[in-house]
Design a protein around this motif. Structure first.
Motif, PDB file in Angstrom:
ATOM      1  N   TYR A  30       0.785  -1.228   0.000  1.00  0.00           N
ATOM      2  CA  TYR A  30       0.000   0.000   0.000  1.00  0.00           C
ATOM      3  C   TYR A  30       0.819   1.280   0.000  1.00  0.00           C
ATOM      4  N   GLY A  31       2.116   1.190  -0.050  1.00  0.00           N
ATOM      5  CA  GLY A  31       2.985   2.356   0.088  1.00  0.00           C
ATOM      6  C   GLY A  31       2.593   3.556  -0.755  1.00  0.00           C
ATOM      7  N   GLN A  32       2.243   3.344  -2.011  1.00  0.00           N
ATOM      8  CA  GLN A  32       1.885   4.451  -2.896  1.00  0.00           C
ATOM      9  C   GLN A  32       0.424   4.866  -2.771  1.00  0.00           C
ATOM     10  N   LEU A  33      -0.365   4.117  -2.030  1.00  0.00           N
ATOM     11  CA  LEU A  33      -1.808   4.379  -1.919  1.00  0.00           C
ATOM     12  C   LEU A  33      -2.197   5.050  -0.607  1.00  0.00           C
ATOM     13  N   ILE A  34      -1.259   5.294   0.260  1.00  0.00           N
ATOM     14  CA  ILE A  34      -1.548   5.791   1.602  1.00  0.00           C
ATOM     15  C   ILE A  34      -2.163   7.177   1.557  1.00  0.00           C
TER      16      ILE A  34
END
Length: 62
Positions: A30-34
């Motif tokens: 989820y790193g880019q979706l936080i």
């Protein structure tokens, strides 16, 4: 997103905030979706609160 949830859905949701920095698998996923709003394994929205999607989910679960 958290502030909007706390303001608009107070008393209707049980929120659990997870700091992904301590979990490499979650950070990779989820790193880019936080931030991400999840209901169990179901992703409701990310980046910004999608009130229509959350309201539809809440109506569905009753």
């Amino acid at each position: 997103m958290l502030a909007a949830l706390q303001q608009d859905y107070r008393g209707r949701l049980l929120l659990q905030v997870v700091d992904i920095e301590d979990d490499d698998d979650t950070e990779a996923r989820y790193g880019q979706l936080i931030p991400v709003l999840m209901a169990g394994e179901y992703e409701l929205c990310h980046y910004h609160l999608n009130r229509a999607r959350l309201d539809a989910y809440l109506a569905e679960i009753g």
